[in-house]
Scaffold this motif. Structure first.
Motif, PDB file in Angstrom:
ATOM      1  N   GLN A   1     -56.302 -30.606 -24.019  1.00  0.00           N
ATOM      2  CA  GLN A   1     -55.362 -31.539 -24.630  1.00  0.00           C
ATOM      3  C   GLN A   1     -55.802 -32.988 -24.421  1.00  0.00           C
ATOM      4  O   GLN A   1     -56.548 -33.304 -23.492  1.00  0.00           O
ATOM      5  CB  GLN A   1     -53.976 -31.341 -24.028  1.00  0.00           C
ATOM      6  CG  GLN A   1     -53.879 -31.695 -22.549  1.00  0.00           C
ATOM      7  CD  GLN A   1     -52.512 -31.390 -21.971  1.00  0.00           C
ATOM      8  OE1 GLN A   1     -51.577 -31.043 -22.675  1.00  0.00           O
ATOM      9  NE2 GLN A   1     -52.378 -31.520 -20.658  1.00  0.00           N
ATOM     10  N   ASN A   2     -55.308 -33.866 -25.301  1.00  0.00           N
ATOM     11  CA  ASN A   2     -55.515 -35.303 -25.126  1.00  0.00           C
ATOM     12  C   ASN A   2     -54.187 -35.997 -24.831  1.00  0.00           C
ATOM     13  O   ASN A   2     -53.992 -37.165 -25.138  1.00  0.00           O
ATOM     14  CB  ASN A   2     -56.163 -35.915 -26.369  1.00  0.00           C
ATOM     15  CG  ASN A   2     -55.281 -35.818 -27.611  1.00  0.00           C
ATOM     16  OD1 ASN A   2     -54.465 -34.901 -27.727  1.00  0.00           O
ATOM     17  ND2 ASN A   2     -55.452 -36.728 -28.547  1.00  0.00           N
ATOM     18  N   ARG A   3     -53.268 -35.256 -24.198  1.00  0.00           N
ATOM     19  CA  ARG A   3     -51.930 -35.780 -23.903  1.00  0.00           C
ATOM     20  C   ARG A   3     -51.995 -37.087 -23.119  1.00  0.00           C
ATOM     21  O   ARG A   3     -51.199 -38.004 -23.330  1.00  0.00           O
ATOM     22  CB  ARG A   3     -51.149 -34.729 -23.117  1.00  0.00           C
ATOM     23  CG  ARG A   3     -49.748 -35.123 -22.701  1.00  0.00           C
ATOM     24  CD  ARG A   3     -48.801 -35.283 -23.845  1.00  0.00           C
ATOM     25  NE  ARG A   3     -48.647 -34.087 -24.660  1.00  0.00           N
ATOM     26  CZ  ARG A   3     -47.792 -33.997 -25.679  1.00  0.00           C
ATOM     27  NH1 ARG A   3     -47.035 -35.026 -26.014  1.00  0.00           N
ATOM     28  NH2 ARG A   3     -47.697 -32.886 -26.381  1.00  0.00           N
ATOM     29  N   GLY A   4     -52.955 -37.183 -22.186  1.00  0.00           N
ATOM     30  CA  GLY A   4     -53.054 -38.374 -21.356  1.00  0.00           C
ATOM     31  C   GLY A   4     -53.445 -39.626 -22.111  1.00  0.00           C
ATOM     32  O   GLY A   4     -53.313 -40.742 -21.585  1.00  0.00           O
ATOM     33  N   SER A   5     -53.904 -39.469 -23.361  1.00  0.00           N
ATOM     34  CA  SER A   5     -54.281 -40.654 -24.136  1.00  0.00           C
ATOM     35  C   SER A   5     -53.075 -41.512 -24.488  1.00  0.00           C
ATOM     36  O   SER A   5     -53.237 -42.661 -24.907  1.00  0.00           O
ATOM     37  CB  SER A   5     -55.021 -40.252 -25.411  1.00  0.00           C
ATOM     38  OG  SER A   5     -54.156 -39.590 -26.316  1.00  0.00           O
ATOM     39  N   PHE A   6     -51.859 -40.972 -24.304  1.00  0.00           N
ATOM     40  CA  PHE A   6     -50.675 -41.763 -24.604  1.00  0.00           C
ATOM     41  C   PHE A   6     -50.299 -42.703 -23.451  1.00  0.00           C
ATOM     42  O   PHE A   6     -49.463 -43.584 -23.611  1.00  0.00           O
ATOM     43  CB  PHE A   6     -49.480 -40.867 -24.947  1.00  0.00           C
ATOM     44  CG  PHE A   6     -48.344 -41.627 -25.584  1.00  0.00           C
ATOM     45  CD1 PHE A   6     -48.497 -42.238 -26.812  1.00  0.00           C
ATOM     46  CD2 PHE A   6     -47.121 -41.756 -24.950  1.00  0.00           C
ATOM     47  CE1 PHE A   6     -47.466 -42.947 -27.399  1.00  0.00           C
ATOM     48  CE2 PHE A   6     -46.074 -42.463 -25.525  1.00  0.00           C
ATOM     49  CZ  PHE A   6     -46.254 -43.058 -26.757  1.00  0.00           C
ATOM     50  N   PHE A   7     -50.912 -42.524 -22.278  1.00  0.00           N
ATOM     51  CA  PHE A   7     -50.719 -43.500 -21.222  1.00  0.00           C
ATOM     52  C   PHE A   7     -51.162 -44.883 -21.709  1.00  0.00           C
ATOM     53  O   PHE A   7     -52.097 -45.020 -22.504  1.00  0.00           O
ATOM     54  CB  PHE A   7     -51.573 -43.155 -20.001  1.00  0.00           C
ATOM     55  CG  PHE A   7     -50.981 -42.132 -19.073  1.00  0.00           C
ATOM     56  CD1 PHE A   7     -49.787 -42.369 -18.411  1.00  0.00           C
ATOM     57  CD2 PHE A   7     -51.647 -40.938 -18.831  1.00  0.00           C
ATOM     58  CE1 PHE A   7     -49.264 -41.441 -17.529  1.00  0.00           C
ATOM     59  CE2 PHE A   7     -51.136 -40.005 -17.950  1.00  0.00           C
ATOM     60  CZ  PHE A   7     -49.938 -40.243 -17.297  1.00  0.00           C
ATOM     61  N   SER A   8     -50.516 -45.901 -21.192  1.00  0.00           N
ATOM     62  CA  SER A   8     -50.928 -47.277 -21.453  1.00  0.00           C
ATOM     63  C   SER A   8     -51.836 -47.757 -20.318  1.00  0.00           C
ATOM     64  O   SER A   8     -51.737 -47.279 -19.193  1.00  0.00           O
ATOM     65  CB  SER A   8     -49.697 -48.182 -21.546  1.00  0.00           C
ATOM     66  OG  SER A   8     -50.085 -49.542 -21.623  1.00  0.00           O
ATOM     67  N   LEU A   9     -52.715 -48.700 -20.628  1.00  0.00           N
ATOM     68  CA  LEU A   9     -53.510 -49.362 -19.594  1.00  0.00           C
ATOM     69  C   LEU A   9     -52.937 -50.723 -19.229  1.00  0.00           C
ATOM     70  O   LEU A   9     -53.478 -51.427 -18.387  1.00  0.00           O
ATOM     71  CB  LEU A   9     -54.969 -49.508 -20.067  1.00  0.00           C
ATOM     72  CG  LEU A   9     -55.723 -48.204 -20.342  1.00  0.00           C
ATOM     73  CD1 LEU A   9     -57.151 -48.491 -20.780  1.00  0.00           C
ATOM     74  CD2 LEU A   9     -55.707 -47.291 -19.129  1.00  0.00           C
ATOM     75  N   ASP A  10     -51.812 -51.068 -19.869  1.00  0.00           N
ATOM     76  CA  ASP A  10     -51.139 -52.341 -19.618  1.00  0.00           C
ATOM     77  C   ASP A  10     -50.220 -52.189 -18.403  1.00  0.00           C
ATOM     78  O   ASP A  10     -49.275 -51.389 -18.432  1.00  0.00           O
ATOM     79  CB  ASP A  10     -50.326 -52.736 -20.847  1.00  0.00           C
ATOM     80  CG  ASP A  10     -49.631 -54.083 -20.715  1.00  0.00           C
ATOM     81  OD1 ASP A  10     -49.568 -54.628 -19.583  1.00  0.00           O
ATOM     82  OD2 ASP A  10     -49.135 -54.587 -21.745  1.00  0.00           O
ATOM     83  N   PRO A  11     -50.446 -52.946 -17.324  1.00  0.00           N
ATOM     84  CA  PRO A  11     -49.610 -52.798 -16.123  1.00  0.00           C
ATOM     85  C   PRO A  11     -48.149 -53.149 -16.345  1.00  0.00           C
ATOM     86  O   PRO A  11     -47.295 -52.794 -15.531  1.00  0.00           O
ATOM     87  CB  PRO A  11     -50.265 -53.752 -15.124  1.00  0.00           C
ATOM     88  CG  PRO A  11     -51.017 -54.741 -15.953  1.00  0.00           C
ATOM     89  CD  PRO A  11     -51.493 -53.971 -17.148  1.00  0.00           C
TER      90      PRO A  11
END
Length: 532
Positions: free
Chosen positions: A382-392
């Motif tokens: 899965q690529n589910r983690g791609s929905f995480f943001s890198l913006d703190p």
């Protein structure tokens, strides 16, 4: 285009693929219960619907144990790797997590663990028996369905990037046609390992080591310890009341609370007096979606990392305030920029004559997920983690060991404390909206489950590449004056085909007071409801 709605007394299965539904029905006939059937259907979907789900994805289960009269949820979503941080991507010169490829596969798959836990807690049949149909389908092959064919064609360039995918889905240099045989020998071998070794082989054993070795060889960041540490969680579902029933969803990190908020707002309206095909209905639906999504996007993430004020968000008082803001702006809409997200999912449901019920959903996130398979495992991750943001500054910012904002949300409705309706759908942004359409169709407009699924649907929001929100509507009997009315209220209306899969592929089972079941599968997909 309406399917036949089966009615039965012994049990009912509804899934997005007819072969998976037949597997569930077989388990019931062989003496299994709804929990056995659900696990077997879930595994079969990994074989016959690989564009939507698989061993490399996540799953959520809502289960009702009739003997104990107890409702529970199982959160089978994976966490990010221990060393996967925003800084890691920054060092690679990336300002966002890739949507595809090995570096989009940064969360541990929770699927196999979810199967094992549900079966261990409630199953009756042998574990091996539940996986045999999926093994046979991958080993001997299945005919390619129309939906699978559509996605192979769409993703052909991505499939060409890894030899195992090209060999499997483009065996003659072109996408497999509808009805051609899809054979997945590598996945069959992996399923046999899971059959023989259970969850341990996937999270601690030889198969886990092969997955991680393949990942790391290709530049991925998940480690063996990430798999060893994975455990899904049994949890208490969340709920609200609506028109004298109790509507149940999974708690965060699921987005399920968003549809509960929508229902809370609509409870302030005599909805049965608003014609279902009118501009007023679609406008009201879009506006409650905006209100709920504003809260969802502000708060939804892993609650272990950031508090989510569910008590306030699900309060009737909060809903009244949200509804007042809609009415104050009426007839105009308010502006809102939603987040674009993946929409590819498989929902199914199972009930048995003992009164047990399972509402469950699983996904790779995007179509074919990351489109990356480690080594010769046959497991599309899965690529589910791609929905995480890198913006703190974002609540859903990436952190090690964190679950991301999750679109998966199986639904259930209770009456007198017992299930009366199981419902869910494919589609990221569309899941709460399609559930809203089905729930109001049954509870407000008096539809059968098949009639509710067949109602013209909408989906509000963005998909990847759009710079603003659209109100997509199935063009099936729409009044042109109503469309102009919606445009005048500020909606960017996009007309879809009459049975467009963009609005999701839903399934539902209704449990009637006399003990019978009616089931329905979406004509927009390849599903089937089978009663026994």
């Amino acid at each position: 285009m309406n399917n036949v709605m089966p009615i039965a007394y012994r049990g009912m299965i509804a899934s997005p693929h007819y072969l998976a539904s037949s597997v569930g029905n077989r388990m019931l006939q062989q003496g299994g219960n709804a929990f056995d059937a659900a696990v077997a259907v879930s595994a079969a979907l990994a074989a016959v619907y690989p564009h939507m789900t698989g061993l490399g994805g996540d799953a959520f289960f809502l289960v009702y144990d009739a003997a104990l009269g107890k409702l529970r949820g199982f959160n089978g979503s994976g966490r990010s790797g221990r060393r996967v941080t925003p800084e890691l991507f920054a060092r690679e010169g990336l300002d966002a997590i890739p949507k595809r490829g090995v570096r989009s596969a940064i969360t541990v798959p929770g699927m196999v663990d979810a199967w094992w836990e549900v079966w261990s807690a409630y199953g009756r049949l042998p574990w091996e028996q539940l996986l045999e149909p999926a093994i046979r389908y991958t080993e001997e092959g299945v005919p390619v369905s129309r939906d699978l064919h559509r996605w192979i064609v769409k993703d052909q360039p991505l499939m060409m990037e890894q030899e195992i995918h090209a060999r499997t889905f483009l065996p003659h240099g072109a996408p497999l046609a509808i009805g051609e045989r899809l054979v997945q020998p590598e996945l069959a071998a992996t399923l046999k390992q899971v059959r023989d070794g259970g969850r341990e082989v996937f999270y601690e054993g030889e198969l886990m080591r092969r997955i991680v070795q393949g990942l790391q060889r290709d530049g991925g960041w998940l480690e063996e310890e990430d798999f060893r540490l994975h455990r899904g969680e049994w949890t208490d579902p969340i709920s609200t009341t609506y028109r004298s029933r109790t509507v149940v969803q999974m708690p965060p990190n699921s987005q399920g609370f968003s549809v509960l908020q929508m229902l809370n707002m609509l409870e302030n309206e005599e909805l049965d007096r608003v014609p279902r095909h009118s501009a007023d209905f679609y406008h009201l639906a879009a506006e409650v979606v905006k209100q709920a999504f504003r809260d969802r996007d502000a708060y939804l993430t892993d609650p272990r990392f950031s508090p989510i004020p569910l008590e306030r968000l699900l309060s009737k008082e909060h809903a009244r305030a949200q509804y007042r803001s809609i009415r104050m702006a009426w007839p105009d809409g308010v502006s809102f920029a939603s987040k674009a997200m993946g929409q590819d999912t498989a929902y199914a449901a199972a009930v048995d004559e003992e009164g047990n019920a399972v509402s469950f959903i699983q996904s790779l996130y995007f179509d074919f997920g990351s489109v990356y398979t480690p080594g010769d495992t046959g497991i599309m991750l899965q690529n589910r983690g791609s929905f995480f943001s890198l913006d703190p500054n974002e609540v859903n910012v990436l952190a090690p060991g964190k679950r991301t904002f999750h679109t998966l949300m199986p639904g259930m409705v209770l009456e007198g404390g017992k299930p009366c309706l199981l419902v869910g759908t494919q589609g990221g942004e569309g899941q709460p909206q399609t559930q809203l359409s089905l729930l109001t169709g049954v509870l407000d407009y008096g539809c059968s489950v098949q009639e509710a699924i067949a109602l013209p649907r909408w989906v509000y929001g963005r998909t990847w590449g759009d710079d603003s929100d659209l109100l997509r509507m199935e063009n099936r009997g729409l009044d042109q004056a109503a469309i102009r009315d919606l445009q005048a209220r500020g909606h960017r209306v996009e007309l879809l085909g009459p049975w467009d899969p963009v609005v999701g592929q839903a399934q539902a089972i209704k449990i009637h007071p006399d003990g019978s079941f009616s089931g329905a599968a979406d004509p927009r997909g390849d599903g089937l409801a089978i009663g026994w």
